[in-house]
Design a protein around this motif. Sequence first.
Motif, PDB file in Angstrom:
ATOM      1  N   SER A  23       0.833  -1.196   0.000  1.00  0.00           N
ATOM      2  CA  SER A  23       0.000   0.000   0.000  1.00  0.00           C
ATOM      3  C   SER A  23       0.873   1.254   0.000  1.00  0.00           C
ATOM      4  O   SER A  23       0.620   2.208  -0.742  1.00  0.00           O
ATOM      5  CB  SER A  23      -0.916  -0.004   1.222  1.00  0.00           C
ATOM      6  OG  SER A  23      -1.628   1.202   1.301  1.00  0.00           O
ATOM      7  N   LEU A  49      -3.228   9.638   6.551  1.00  0.00           N
ATOM      8  CA  LEU A  49      -3.738   8.789   7.615  1.00  0.00           C
ATOM      9  C   LEU A  49      -3.468   7.332   7.267  1.00  0.00           C
ATOM     10  O   LEU A  49      -3.696   6.908   6.139  1.00  0.00           O
ATOM     11  CB  LEU A  49      -5.240   9.017   7.798  1.00  0.00           C
ATOM     12  CG  LEU A  49      -5.653  10.466   8.061  1.00  0.00           C
ATOM     13  CD1 LEU A  49      -7.162  10.558   8.188  1.00  0.00           C
ATOM     14  CD2 LEU A  49      -4.970  11.029   9.279  1.00  0.00           C
ATOM     15  N   HIS A  50      -2.996   6.566   8.240  1.00  0.00           N
ATOM     16  CA  HIS A  50      -2.658   5.159   8.017  1.00  0.00           C
ATOM     17  C   HIS A  50      -3.676   4.271   8.732  1.00  0.00           C
ATOM     18  O   HIS A  50      -3.864   4.383   9.946  1.00  0.00           O
ATOM     19  CB  HIS A  50      -1.249   4.865   8.554  1.00  0.00           C
ATOM     20  CG  HIS A  50      -0.170   5.508   7.749  1.00  0.00           C
ATOM     21  ND1 HIS A  50       0.633   4.801   6.904  1.00  0.00           N
ATOM     22  CD2 HIS A  50       0.227   6.792   7.653  1.00  0.00           C
ATOM     23  CE1 HIS A  50       1.489   5.622   6.326  1.00  0.00           C
ATOM     24  NE2 HIS A  50       1.259   6.841   6.767  1.00  0.00           N
ATOM     25  N   SER A  51      -4.305   3.400   7.981  1.00  0.00           N
ATOM     26  CA  SER A  51      -5.323   2.532   8.567  1.00  0.00           C
ATOM     27  C   SER A  51      -4.731   1.551   9.568  1.00  0.00           C
ATOM     28  O   SER A  51      -5.395   1.163  10.527  1.00  0.00           O
ATOM     29  CB  SER A  51      -6.063   1.773   7.464  1.00  0.00           C
ATOM     30  OG  SER A  51      -5.156   0.951   6.747  1.00  0.00           O
ATOM     31  N   THR A  52      -3.475   1.151   9.380  1.00  0.00           N
ATOM     32  CA  THR A  52      -2.877   0.149  10.264  1.00  0.00           C
ATOM     33  C   THR A  52      -2.566   0.697  11.655  1.00  0.00           C
ATOM     34  O   THR A  52      -2.292  -0.071  12.569  1.00  0.00           O
ATOM     35  CB  THR A  52      -1.584  -0.428   9.660  1.00  0.00           C
ATOM     36  OG1 THR A  52      -0.693   0.647   9.360  1.00  0.00           O
ATOM     37  CG2 THR A  52      -1.871  -1.214   8.402  1.00  0.00           C
ATOM     38  N   TYR A  73      -5.979   5.176  11.739  1.00  0.00           N
ATOM     39  CA  TYR A  73      -6.306   6.354  10.936  1.00  0.00           C
ATOM     40  C   TYR A  73      -5.767   7.654  11.541  1.00  0.00           C
ATOM     41  O   TYR A  73      -6.467   8.655  11.640  1.00  0.00           O
ATOM     42  CB  TYR A  73      -7.812   6.438  10.671  1.00  0.00           C
ATOM     43  CG  TYR A  73      -8.266   5.322   9.776  1.00  0.00           C
ATOM     44  CD1 TYR A  73      -8.102   5.409   8.402  1.00  0.00           C
ATOM     45  CD2 TYR A  73      -8.809   4.156  10.302  1.00  0.00           C
ATOM     46  CE1 TYR A  73      -8.482   4.371   7.572  1.00  0.00           C
ATOM     47  CE2 TYR A  73      -9.194   3.111   9.474  1.00  0.00           C
ATOM     48  CZ  TYR A  73      -9.025   3.229   8.113  1.00  0.00           C
ATOM     49  OH  TYR A  73      -9.397   2.203   7.293  1.00  0.00           O
TER      50      TYR A  73
END
Length: 82
Positions: free
Chosen positions: A21, A58-61, A64
Amino acid sequence: MDIRQSTGRTGSCFDNAAAESFFAVLKAEIGTTVWETRAQARQDVFRWIAEHDNRERLHSTIGYITPYQARVRCHQRLDLAA
């Protein structure tokens, strides 16, 4: 360069979706830029990471939030524990 293609499958210990990603976004945002030197390419990629990926995206892992926000929260918890 000694780069190997991903060999993992979904759900396996070799699943590297977060890395894939990251590189997909990097490629989409830097585009098809052609640099004259490897040093220029490296500088642009590191600048993108420092300015955009760490402070804006923003990083979902990690819930967010940005990596910068995650680091600040971690340091705040460490300061409270000390």
